[in-house]
Design an enzyme around this catalytic site. Structure first.
Site, PDB file in Angstrom:
ATOM      1  N   CYS A  79     -46.358  15.440 -40.254  1.00 42.16           N
ATOM      2  CA  CYS A  79     -47.589  16.229 -40.353  1.00 42.16           C
ATOM      3  C   CYS A  79     -47.409  17.608 -39.743  1.00 42.16           C
ATOM      4  O   CYS A  79     -46.648  17.804 -38.831  1.00 42.16           O
ATOM      5  CB  CYS A  79     -48.702  15.503 -39.601  1.00 42.16           C
ATOM      6  SG  CYS A  79     -48.912  13.818 -40.115  1.00 42.16           S
ATOM      7  N   ARG A  96     -42.410  20.830 -44.307  1.00 42.28           N
ATOM      8  CA  ARG A  96     -42.188  19.621 -43.504  1.00 42.28           C
ATOM      9  C   ARG A  96     -42.494  18.364 -44.308  1.00 42.28           C
ATOM     10  O   ARG A  96     -42.244  17.264 -43.870  1.00 42.28           O
ATOM     11  CB  ARG A  96     -43.063  19.655 -42.257  1.00 42.28           C
ATOM     12  CG  ARG A  96     -42.806  20.849 -41.361  1.00 42.28           C
ATOM     13  CD  ARG A  96     -43.902  21.011 -40.343  1.00 42.28           C
ATOM     14  NE  ARG A  96     -43.978  19.874 -39.465  1.00 42.28           N
ATOM     15  CZ  ARG A  96     -43.431  19.856 -38.241  1.00 42.28           C
ATOM     16  NH1 ARG A  96     -42.794  20.916 -37.814  1.00 42.28           N
ATOM     17  NH2 ARG A  96     -43.521  18.805 -37.469  1.00 42.28           N
ATOM     18  N   TRP A 143     -48.691  13.531 -43.572  1.00 36.49           N
ATOM     19  CA  TRP A 143     -47.615  12.708 -44.157  1.00 36.49           C
ATOM     20  C   TRP A 143     -48.043  11.291 -43.837  1.00 36.49           C
ATOM     21  O   TRP A 143     -47.963  10.855 -42.685  1.00 36.49           O
ATOM     22  CB  TRP A 143     -46.304  13.084 -43.487  1.00 36.49           C
ATOM     23  CG  TRP A 143     -45.055  12.616 -44.156  1.00 36.49           C
ATOM     24  CD1 TRP A 143     -44.487  13.090 -45.304  1.00 36.49           C
ATOM     25  CD2 TRP A 143     -44.196  11.556 -43.707  1.00 36.49           C
ATOM     26  NE1 TRP A 143     -43.331  12.412 -45.578  1.00 36.49           N
ATOM     27  CE2 TRP A 143     -43.130  11.469 -44.631  1.00 36.49           C
ATOM     28  CE3 TRP A 143     -44.209  10.687 -42.616  1.00 36.49           C
ATOM     29  CZ2 TRP A 143     -42.096  10.554 -44.495  1.00 36.49           C
ATOM     30  CZ3 TRP A 143     -43.182   9.774 -42.494  1.00 36.49           C
ATOM     31  CH2 TRP A 143     -42.140   9.710 -43.424  1.00 36.49           C
ATOM     32  N   ASN A 145     -50.754  14.267 -35.366  1.00 32.97           N
ATOM     33  CA  ASN A 145     -49.429  13.888 -35.847  1.00 32.97           C
ATOM     34  C   ASN A 145     -48.930  12.815 -34.899  1.00 32.97           C
ATOM     35  O   ASN A 145     -48.987  12.986 -33.682  1.00 32.97           O
ATOM     36  CB  ASN A 145     -48.476  15.098 -35.831  1.00 32.97           C
ATOM     37  CG  ASN A 145     -47.076  14.708 -36.341  1.00 32.97           C
ATOM     38  OD1 ASN A 145     -46.909  13.668 -36.975  1.00 32.97           O
ATOM     39  ND2 ASN A 145     -46.097  15.532 -36.038  1.00 32.97           N
ATOM     40  N   GLY A 146     -48.490  11.675 -35.422  1.00 26.07           N
ATOM     41  CA  GLY A 146     -47.992  10.605 -34.550  1.00 26.07           C
ATOM     42  C   GLY A 146     -48.578   9.279 -34.990  1.00 26.07           C
ATOM     43  O   GLY A 146     -49.098   9.139 -36.088  1.00 26.07           O
ATOM     44  N   GLU A 199     -21.994  13.528 -46.586  1.00 19.97           N
ATOM     45  CA  GLU A 199     -23.001  14.593 -46.676  1.00 19.97           C
ATOM     46  C   GLU A 199     -23.270  14.957 -48.135  1.00 19.97           C
ATOM     47  O   GLU A 199     -24.424  15.160 -48.528  1.00 19.97           O
ATOM     48  CB  GLU A 199     -22.544  15.810 -45.876  1.00 19.97           C
ATOM     49  CG  GLU A 199     -23.441  17.018 -45.960  1.00 19.97           C
ATOM     50  CD  GLU A 199     -24.874  16.759 -45.484  1.00 19.97           C
ATOM     51  OE1 GLU A 199     -25.129  15.712 -44.865  1.00 19.97           O
ATOM     52  OE2 GLU A 199     -25.748  17.604 -45.764  1.00 19.97           O
ATOM     53  N   LYS A 203     -26.992  14.762 -49.837  1.00 20.03           N
ATOM     54  CA  LYS A 203     -27.619  15.928 -50.489  1.00 20.03           C
ATOM     55  C   LYS A 203     -28.066  15.563 -51.904  1.00 20.03           C
ATOM     56  O   LYS A 203     -29.193  15.847 -52.307  1.00 20.03           O
ATOM     57  CB  LYS A 203     -26.623  17.096 -50.575  1.00 20.03           C
ATOM     58  CG  LYS A 203     -26.361  17.777 -49.260  1.00 20.03           C
ATOM     59  CD  LYS A 203     -27.456  18.708 -48.828  1.00 20.03           C
ATOM     60  CE  LYS A 203     -28.440  18.253 -47.829  1.00 20.03           C
ATOM     61  NZ  LYS A 203     -28.181  17.499 -46.668  1.00 20.03           N
ATOM     62  N   GLU A 210     -31.062  13.029 -51.859  1.00 15.31           N
ATOM     63  CA  GLU A 210     -32.379  13.453 -51.360  1.00 15.31           C
ATOM     64  C   GLU A 210     -33.047  14.484 -52.255  1.00 15.31           C
ATOM     65  O   GLU A 210     -34.263  14.611 -52.216  1.00 15.31           O
ATOM     66  CB  GLU A 210     -32.353  13.929 -49.922  1.00 15.31           C
ATOM     67  CG  GLU A 210     -31.348  14.881 -49.504  1.00 15.31           C
ATOM     68  CD  GLU A 210     -31.499  15.237 -48.014  1.00 15.31           C
ATOM     69  OE1 GLU A 210     -30.594  15.863 -47.498  1.00 15.31           O
ATOM     70  OE2 GLU A 210     -32.508  14.923 -47.370  1.00 15.31           O
ATOM     71  N   HIS A 249     -11.333  -1.880 -51.169  1.00 16.40           N
ATOM     72  CA  HIS A 249     -11.988  -3.041 -50.525  1.00 16.40           C
ATOM     73  C   HIS A 249     -13.361  -3.310 -51.113  1.00 16.40           C
ATOM     74  O   HIS A 249     -14.220  -3.881 -50.444  1.00 16.40           O
ATOM     75  CB  HIS A 249     -12.072  -2.800 -49.013  1.00 16.40           C
ATOM     76  CG  HIS A 249     -10.739  -2.601 -48.379  1.00 16.40           C
ATOM     77  ND1 HIS A 249      -9.825  -3.604 -48.215  1.00 16.40           N
ATOM     78  CD2 HIS A 249     -10.131  -1.478 -47.914  1.00 16.40           C
ATOM     79  CE1 HIS A 249      -8.728  -3.140 -47.664  1.00 16.40           C
ATOM     80  NE2 HIS A 249      -8.886  -1.843 -47.466  1.00 16.40           N
ATOM     81  N   LYS A 291     -39.156  17.215 -43.211  1.00 20.26           N
ATOM     82  CA  LYS A 291     -38.096  18.054 -42.646  1.00 20.26           C
ATOM     83  C   LYS A 291     -37.703  17.577 -41.254  1.00 20.26           C
ATOM     84  O   LYS A 291     -36.533  17.570 -40.912  1.00 20.26           O
ATOM     85  CB  LYS A 291     -38.554  19.521 -42.556  1.00 20.26           C
ATOM     86  CG  LYS A 291     -37.496  20.457 -41.992  1.00 20.26           C
ATOM     87  CD  LYS A 291     -36.265  20.502 -42.859  1.00 20.26           C
ATOM     88  CE  LYS A 291     -35.182  21.358 -42.250  1.00 20.26           C
ATOM     89  NZ  LYS A 291     -33.897  21.247 -42.999  1.00 20.26           N
TER      90      LYS A 291
HETATM   91  C1  AGP Z   1     -30.994  16.411 -44.006  1.00 22.97           C
HETATM   92  O1  AGP Z   1     -30.752  16.887 -45.331  1.00 22.97           O
HETATM   93  C2  AGP Z   1     -32.107  15.417 -43.973  1.00 22.97           C
HETATM   94  N1  AGP Z   1     -33.306  16.085 -44.343  1.00 22.97           N
HETATM   95  C3  AGP Z   1     -32.198  14.560 -42.734  1.00 22.97           C
HETATM   96  O2  AGP Z   1     -31.184  13.589 -42.873  1.00 22.97           O
HETATM   97  C4  AGP Z   1     -31.992  15.236 -41.356  1.00 22.97           C
HETATM   98  O3  AGP Z   1     -30.664  15.653 -41.221  1.00 22.97           O
HETATM   99  C5  AGP Z   1     -32.290  14.209 -40.261  1.00 22.97           C
HETATM  100  O4  AGP Z   1     -33.630  13.809 -40.394  1.00 22.97           O
HETATM  101  C6  AGP Z   1     -32.047  14.757 -38.845  1.00 22.97           C
HETATM  102  O5  AGP Z   1     -32.910  15.841 -38.617  1.00 22.97           O
HETATM  103  P1  AGP Z   1     -32.604  16.783 -37.327  1.00 22.97           P
HETATM  104  O6  AGP Z   1     -31.278  17.420 -37.587  1.00 22.97           O
HETATM  105  O7  AGP Z   1     -33.733  17.745 -37.281  1.00 22.97           O
HETATM  106  O8  AGP Z   1     -32.549  15.868 -36.120  1.00 22.97           O
END
Ligand code: AGP
Length: 612
Positions: free
Chosen positions: A2, A28, A76, A102-103, A487, A491, A494, A510, A607
């Site tokens: 949020c 976010r 969110w 938020n929380g 990574e 990418k 997501e 394996h 985010k």
């Molecule tokens: C990255 O592309 C993602 N959005 C997510 O995995 C992110 O790296 C993860 O939530 C950690 O966030 P931070 O680096 O702000 O701790």
């Protein structure tokens, strides 16, 4: 997670500024939005499921008065689906106070039963409305700040909240326990937000609230108290981000803009720290001198998502260059597995936001178990930076795209510098070797820029077009580039929602090799030296079974064996992850674009994951 924004002003009206703040916070991730303003006869609220445009539509239709105090929110959903009714702000029965949150309030069900026993009917499914009604109840015999404190004293969980009270002299109170919350001191009044980006259009003088703080805002000052009501001193900090950093400019997406900012990020994160004379690195942040590092015998890396992939590369760099053993774990696993932390451990958290709940909790756990704590982080003033014994700041600027790109590259650059610093401090790296490594870093920028040319992007687009319809992807890598395979897969997952799996190339035989077929594309990150040989045989194993291979890297023989090649300038093994990740960022971007996905705000993602 949020987004929260709010203000109480001396002059001007608050609504437009709040909408602009919510728009900046869109990155976010959210599924509904709302605002509340204070009027002489109480509170006026407009809130709506869906995008911010929907809310603005409502504001236009409805007579929504100009007001000088207000709060806003992008939700969110955690408790209850994203509906108009569940959107924030929530208003108490008396119509006097509005709350955004938020929380998560863990004991909201018992509190709700208590309120219902008093005849208070709750209209939504949310835990936030329960808190709102609690505050409304307490308001019957106390001022707003005290009422908020008393209500929060009943709550178990974590929260960042803003509370607005209407009437002839409006009031704004905010409080924090867990998710970030800050207050900006501007000429025209006082702003609050869950993210510094929401307030820097008005001021860069910011107070980052601590856990347990309750802040009372007037148009000209902020009074912070603890949960017992005692006034506490909180210094304001000057934030060095510009409001202009949060614009897309001529770019179609923040993600593409941020991929192209990576050469600058490399320069901003490293060049001022290079000590050419000593073949060493100088960090302005405290805690990285020879004396500070002398007692470190091992490192425990903790992070989530992309940051954990950076931690994997960090392990290769620190073990390879400084010969310090490094263990790694998912922050969400470390915090619950009753870990063993040996004496002389440095717990090193890596985080772009510095607010990721799992990483913060794991770092606190490591500290409880006796570790020294440090973080590699991109947000000054974030909780992680303030709680760590030492911090190493990445200079990536605000990263708006939910899929992390430039912050990841900045983390790799910071890790490279840290490995050199550690190696020099322990006498494992000579001055000459340090100079060589630093020179490799200094010459990286033009190589990085080659990968950001229009020609290279056209080349990647062609590969994306040929592979956008496959059943799925395997991303494979070895050694220091194994995390780059992880990574690349993340990418793609997501932002394009395609199935993609990152795997250690040596693990192919394996199991995953059973998946190889014409419709399963394999992206293979090439290696150096022995790793290059091993990767070549992986490519041959895949192609022998009819699987298409996209090779990325500098090893010419590997590239020649593959069906498709994304060639990367050679920069030596230690820096190769920084270059190898760029074609993978671009490939995921182009595939997502071809598939019409929402690249900057992918579905279900946030985010910064500030709740568990
Ligand atoms: C990255 O592309 C993602 N959005 C997510 O995995 C992110 O790296 C993860 O939530 C950690 O966030 P931070 O680096 O702000 O701790």
């Amino acid at each position: 997670m949020c987004g929260i924004v709010g203000a109480i002003l001396k002059r001007g009206q608050v609504l437009q500024g709040m909408i602009e703040g919510l728009r900046v916070l869109e990155y976010r991730g959210y599924d509904s939005a709302g605002v509340a303003v204070a009027t002489a006869d109480g509170i006026r609220v407009a809130k709506k499921a869906g995008r911010l445009e929907g809310l603005e539509g409502v504001l236009v239709e409805r007579d929504f008065p100009d007001a000088q105090a207000g709060i806003g929110h992008t939700r969110w959903a955690t408790h209850g689906p994203p509906t108009d009714l569940n959107a924030h702000p929530h208003v108490d029965d008396s119509g006097q106070v509005a709350v955004v949150h938020n929380g998560i309030i863990e004991n909201y069900l018992e509190l709700r039963d208590e309120l219902q026993a008093k005849g208070i009917e709750l209209k939504s499914d949310t835990d936030t409305e329960v808190l709102t009604q609690l505050i409304g109840e307490e308001l019957k015999d106390s001022g707003l700040a005290v009422a908020v404190g008393r209500a929060l004293a009943r709550v178990r969980g974590y929260y960042a909240i803003a509370v607005l009270r209407g009437g002839s002299s409006p009031e704004v109170v905010c409080a924090r326990q867990g998710p970030p919350l800050l207050v900006g001191l501007a000429r025209e009044g006082t702003w609050l937000g869950s993210d510094v980006l929401a307030v820097i259009p008005h001021t860069r003088d910011v107070i980052f609230l601590e856990d347990g703080d309750i802040a009372e805002l007037t148009a000209s000052e902020v009074t912070v108290r603890d949960m017992e009501g005692k006034v506490v001193k909180r210094e304001s900090q000057r934030v060095d981000w510009e409001a202009s950093h949060t614009g897309k400019g001529q770019w179609p997406h923040f993600m593409l803009k941020e991929i192209h900012e990576q050469p600058d990020v490399l320069a901003h994160t490293s060049f001022h720290r290079i000590d050419e004379e000593q073949g060493d690195v100088r960090f302005d942040e405290g805690g990285w001198t020879d004396a500070d590092l002398a007692g470190i015998d091992c490192i425990q890396g903790i992070a989530c998502g992309t940051a954990l992939h950076a931690a994997h590369v960090t392990r290769s760099l620190i073990e390879g260059l400084a010969r310090v053993p490094v263990d790694l774990d998912f922050a969400s696993e470390f915090r619950y597995r009753d870990p063993i932390v040996r004496p002389g451990t440095l717990a090193l958290a890596i985080s772009q936001s510095g607010e990721t709940a799992d990483t913060l909790a794991a770092l606190r756990k490591a500290r409880e178990l006796g570790a020294r704590t440090a973080c590699i982080c991109n947000v000054a003033g974030s909780t992680m930076v303030r709680e760590s014994d030492s911090a190493l700041m990445t200079q990536a600027g605000p990263e708006i795209g939910v899929a992390s790109t430039k912050a990841f590259v900045a983390q790799l650059v910071a890790a490279y510098l840290l490995a050199i610093r550690l190696g020099r401090a322990r006498g494992v790296l000579s001055r000459d070797r340090g100079r060589e490594l630093l020179n490799d870093l200094r010459t990286l920028r033009p190589k990085m820029e080659q990968l950001l040319s229009d020609d290279f992007r056209e080349h990647v687009l062609g590969i994306a077009q040929r592979h956008q319809g496959v059943k799925g992807f395997l991303f494979l890598g070895r050694g220091i580039n194994y995390p780059i395979a992880l990574e690349g897969a993340l990418k793609l997952k997501e932002i394009s929602y395609m199935h993609a799996e990152g795997y250690a190339a040596g693990e192919m035989k394996h199991g995953p090799i059973a998946m190889i077929e014409a419709w399963m594309s394999s992206v293979v990150v090439t290696g150096h030296g022995l790793m290059a040989q091993k990767v070549r045989s992986n490519i041959e194993q895949i192609r022998a079974r009819g699987g298409p291979v996209i090779a990325v890297g500098a090893d010419r023989e590997s590239l020649d064996l593959a069906d498709e090649a994304m060639e990367v300038p050679d920069c030596g093994e230690w820096l190769s992850p920084i270059l190898n990740v760029i074609p993978l960022q671009l490939l995921s971007y182009e595939i997502a674009r071809l598939r019409g996905c929402d690249i900057d705000k992918p579905r279900n993602l946030a985010k910064s994951v500030t709740v568990e």
